[in-house]
Design a protein around this motif. Structure first.
Motif, PDB file in Angstrom:
ATOM      1  N   GLY A 255     -50.143 -43.564 -30.783  1.00  0.00           N
ATOM      2  CA  GLY A 255     -50.371 -45.008 -30.902  1.00  0.00           C
ATOM      3  C   GLY A 255     -50.504 -45.744 -29.572  1.00  0.00           C
ATOM      4  N   GLY A 256     -50.376 -45.019 -28.454  1.00  0.00           N
ATOM      5  CA  GLY A 256     -50.559 -45.666 -27.134  1.00  0.00           C
ATOM      6  C   GLY A 256     -49.525 -46.732 -26.831  1.00  0.00           C
ATOM      7  N   GLN A 257     -48.304 -46.530 -27.330  1.00  0.00           N
ATOM      8  CA  GLN A 257     -47.255 -47.549 -27.150  1.00  0.00           C
ATOM      9  C   GLN A 257     -46.480 -47.400 -25.845  1.00  0.00           C
ATOM     10  OE1 GLN A 257     -47.081 -50.299 -29.032  1.00  0.00           O
ATOM     11  NE2 GLN A 257     -48.923 -49.300 -29.820  1.00  0.00           N
ATOM     12  N   SER A 258     -46.571 -46.219 -25.208  1.00  0.00           N
ATOM     13  CA  SER A 258     -45.833 -46.024 -23.945  1.00  0.00           C
ATOM     14  C   SER A 258     -46.353 -46.995 -22.903  1.00  0.00           C
ATOM     15  CB  SER A 258     -46.019 -44.597 -23.436  1.00  0.00           C
ATOM     16  OG  SER A 258     -45.519 -43.703 -24.375  1.00  0.00           O
ATOM     17  N   GLN A 259     -45.460 -47.378 -22.007  1.00  0.00           N
ATOM     18  CA  GLN A 259     -45.850 -48.345 -20.974  1.00  0.00           C
ATOM     19  C   GLN A 259     -45.847 -47.669 -19.610  1.00  0.00           C
ATOM     20  OE1 GLN A 259     -42.728 -50.851 -22.691  1.00  0.00           O
ATOM     21  NE2 GLN A 259     -44.019 -52.591 -22.195  1.00  0.00           N
ATOM     22  N   ARG A 260     -46.785 -48.080 -18.777  1.00  0.00           N
ATOM     23  CA  ARG A 260     -46.893 -47.559 -17.414  1.00  0.00           C
ATOM     24  C   ARG A 260     -47.238 -48.701 -16.472  1.00  0.00           C
ATOM     25  NH1 ARG A 260     -45.222 -43.746 -19.785  1.00  0.00           N
ATOM     26  NH2 ARG A 260     -45.919 -41.581 -19.724  1.00  0.00           N
ATOM     27  N   THR A 261     -46.848 -48.546 -15.203  1.00  0.00           N
ATOM     28  CA  THR A 261     -47.350 -49.451 -14.168  1.00  0.00           C
ATOM     29  C   THR A 261     -48.308 -48.623 -13.318  1.00  0.00           C
ATOM     30  OG1 THR A 261     -45.406 -48.865 -12.845  1.00  0.00           O
ATOM     31  CG2 THR A 261     -45.335 -50.966 -14.042  1.00  0.00           C
ATOM     32  N   PHE A 262     -49.525 -49.118 -13.118  1.00  0.00           N
ATOM     33  CA  PHE A 262     -50.518 -48.366 -12.349  1.00  0.00           C
ATOM     34  C   PHE A 262     -50.721 -49.018 -10.983  1.00  0.00           C
ATOM     35  CE2 PHE A 262     -51.380 -47.349 -16.746  1.00  0.00           C
ATOM     36  CZ  PHE A 262     -51.561 -45.979 -16.692  1.00  0.00           C
ATOM     37  N   ILE A 263     -50.839 -48.169  -9.963  1.00  0.00           N
ATOM     38  CA  ILE A 263     -51.066 -48.692  -8.608  1.00  0.00           C
ATOM     39  C   ILE A 263     -52.330 -48.069  -8.036  1.00  0.00           C
ATOM     40  CG2 ILE A 263     -49.463 -46.955  -7.661  1.00  0.00           C
ATOM     41  CD1 ILE A 263     -48.919 -48.875  -5.355  1.00  0.00           C
ATOM     42  N   TYR A 264     -53.055 -48.883  -7.269  1.00  0.00           N
ATOM     43  CA  TYR A 264     -54.294 -48.395  -6.647  1.00  0.00           C
ATOM     44  C   TYR A 264     -53.932 -47.430  -5.532  1.00  0.00           C
ATOM     45  CZ  TYR A 264     -59.142 -48.777  -4.957  1.00  0.00           C
ATOM     46  OH  TYR A 264     -60.435 -48.512  -4.599  1.00  0.00           O
ATOM     47  N   ILE A 265     -54.614 -46.292  -5.522  1.00  0.00           N
ATOM     48  CA  ILE A 265     -54.319 -45.251  -4.531  1.00  0.00           C
ATOM     49  C   ILE A 265     -54.342 -45.809  -3.095  1.00  0.00           C
ATOM     50  CG2 ILE A 265     -56.761 -44.465  -4.560  1.00  0.00           C
ATOM     51  CD1 ILE A 265     -53.781 -42.156  -3.948  1.00  0.00           C
ATOM     52  N   LYS A 266     -55.251 -46.737  -2.815  1.00  0.00           N
ATOM     53  CA  LYS A 266     -55.366 -47.208  -1.427  1.00  0.00           C
ATOM     54  C   LYS A 266     -54.144 -48.042  -1.022  1.00  0.00           C
ATOM     55  CE  LYS A 266     -60.393 -46.898  -1.384  1.00  0.00           C
ATOM     56  NZ  LYS A 266     -60.536 -45.628  -0.674  1.00  0.00           N
TER      57      LYS A 266
END
Ligand code: NAD
Ligand code: UDP
Length: 389
Positions: A255-266
């Motif tokens: 269901g895509g319920q997990s949460q993540r914080t994404f950071i730009y590689i640069k």
């Protein structure tokens, strides 16, 4: 190298050029780190990896990016007697080598544990014995699940950051049971962290441990059937990019319920460069490196990527852009998930004054522009190719 002026560290002292032994330099993070070092610093790199496709552009003599300061050594650290000599030749070792795709944790748990623990042991030992500084790449996954995930669904405490923000020096590491083999990776990373920490405490090893929180950007992983195995399952950015490029619905695990914080590689690479060039501030520390402002559920990520991809490719989005799949179907037996990952930034702020800059929308726009430019044509050709009878 850009600019010939003297570069200063955070305490105003001139930065001395160093030689860096970078293990796993040919991977996603390694390729960006090599690029940054060659473009902006005078440091030299001994780049070790089994592959070099992602850094080929830096190795060519005619490259403008300091090809004379990078030397590639094709080797497998599992069994190569050159490893100690290369570590001895350098001032600093950065270890990035690992199996680090979740689809492998439950299906290849032995390889995962060997890669993330056993294979890293000689690196730690050679650094300790030869008094060489080590920057070791661990993972945010060592935190496992949040305390809040064990509270009742309707508990107001779930909204309290004390129950979910992940702090290097305070949060516990909470993994699932042994048959949930997903945690083989986190557990191996945790043990190597403890070993490095103990080498520091008992033998004076100068170390820094990095815990990346979902770094994403160009060159991450592979597109199945194009520059990786057709049946391979990369991390979510490449999975969703592959679906978008092939005009298939994006698969939402459970269901895509997990949460993540994404950071730009640069953004993240800037933090690593600060660690390299400010040893007095970085040694002995474990650093979360992430972007707490870029939190989404995986479902929201899928929706945003669909929107951004339509913008950068000029193609209309699918009418039904996502489809639900069970984790058992997608990853097989033994999969489990981290519910939520928000990094506490106090320590990295205090020690290095670093903060991420790029919003999720902006980082997806530049990354998906890259994915479209790099893969759209190859996918069209692969799809058009007649199947051999
Ligand atoms: P990656 O798979 O792109 O890079 C790893 C590199 O190590 C690959 O090029 C691989 O060929 C090399 N390697 C693996 N085993 C080797 C061996 N035995 N000998 C020589 N080379 C070997 O992964 P990445 O995303 O660049 O991750 C780098 C490190 O950061 C890993 O330790 C990973 O666990 C950690 N990490 C990354 C993220 C992220 O967001 N990208 C998140 C958490 C942790
Ligand atoms: N995921 C998903 N669809 C995919 C790939 C991944 O729903 O096609 C989910 C996965 O279950 C996890 C999240 O996306 O909840 C992030 O997965 P990733 O492989 O990037 O690594 P993780 O953050 O779990 O280490």
């Amino acid at each position: 190298m850009a600019g010939a002026s003297v570069r200063l560290d955070l305490d105003g002292r001139p930065i001395k050029p160093v030689t860096i032994c970078m293990i796993g330099a040919g991977g996603f993070i390694g390729s960006h780190l090599c690029e940054k070092i060659l473009l902006e610093t005078p440091h030299k790199i001994l780049a070790l990896d089994v592959y070099n496709d992602k850094i080929k552009h830096l190795l060519e003599p005619e490259s403008q990016t300091g090809a004379d300061r990078i030397q590639f050594h094709r080797l497998n650290i599992k069994h190569d007697s050159r490893l100690e000599g290369l570590i001895k030749m350098a001032d600093l070792t950065i270890n990035l080598a690992a199996i680090c795709t979740p689809a492998d944790y439950n299906t290849r748990p032995l390889d995962t544990i060997y890669s993330n623990f056993i294979d890293a042991l000689p690196v730690v030992k050679y650094c300790s014995e030869n008094n060489k500084r080590l920057i070791h790449f661990s993972t945010c996954e060592v935190y496992g699940k949040t305390i809040g995930s064990f509270l009742p669904k309707d508990s107001p405490l779930r909204q309290d950051p004390a129950y979910y923000v992940l702090k290097e020096d305070a949060s516990p590491c909470i993994f699932g049971s042994i048959e949930k083999q997903r945690w083989s990776y986190a557990c191996a990373k945790q043990l190597i962290e403890r070993l490095i920490y103990a080498e520091g405490a008992e033998n004076g090893l100068e170390f820094t441990i990095v815990r990346p929180f979902n770094w994403i950007g160009p060159r991450m992983d592979f597109i199945p059937g194009i520059d990786g195995p057709s049946e391979g399952v990369p991390r979510v950015l490449a999975c969703f990019s592959n679906n978008l490029l092939r005009r298939q619905p994006l698969k939402l695990v459970d269901g895509g319920q997990s949460q993540r914080t994404f950071i730009y590689i640069k953004d993240a690479i800037e933090a690593v460069l600060l660690m390299i060039e400010n040893p007095a501030r970085a040694n002995g520390h474990i650093f979360n490196v992430g972007n707490p402002h870029n939190e989404v559920t995986v479902r929201q990520l899928a929706e945003m990527m669909t929107e951004v991809y339509a913008k950068v490719s000029g193609e209309a989005a699918l009418e039904e852009p996502t489809v639900d799949v069970s984790s058992k179907e997608f990853y097989g037996e033994g999969y489990d998930d981290s519910d939520k990952r928000i990094p506490d930034m106090t320590i990295i702020n205090q020690q290095l004054g670093w903060n991420p800059k790029t919003s999720l929308w902006d980082l997806l726009e530049s990354t998906l522009t890259y994915q479209h430019r790099t893969y759209a044509e190859a996918i069209k050709q692969a799809v058009a190719k007649p199947v051999a009878s």
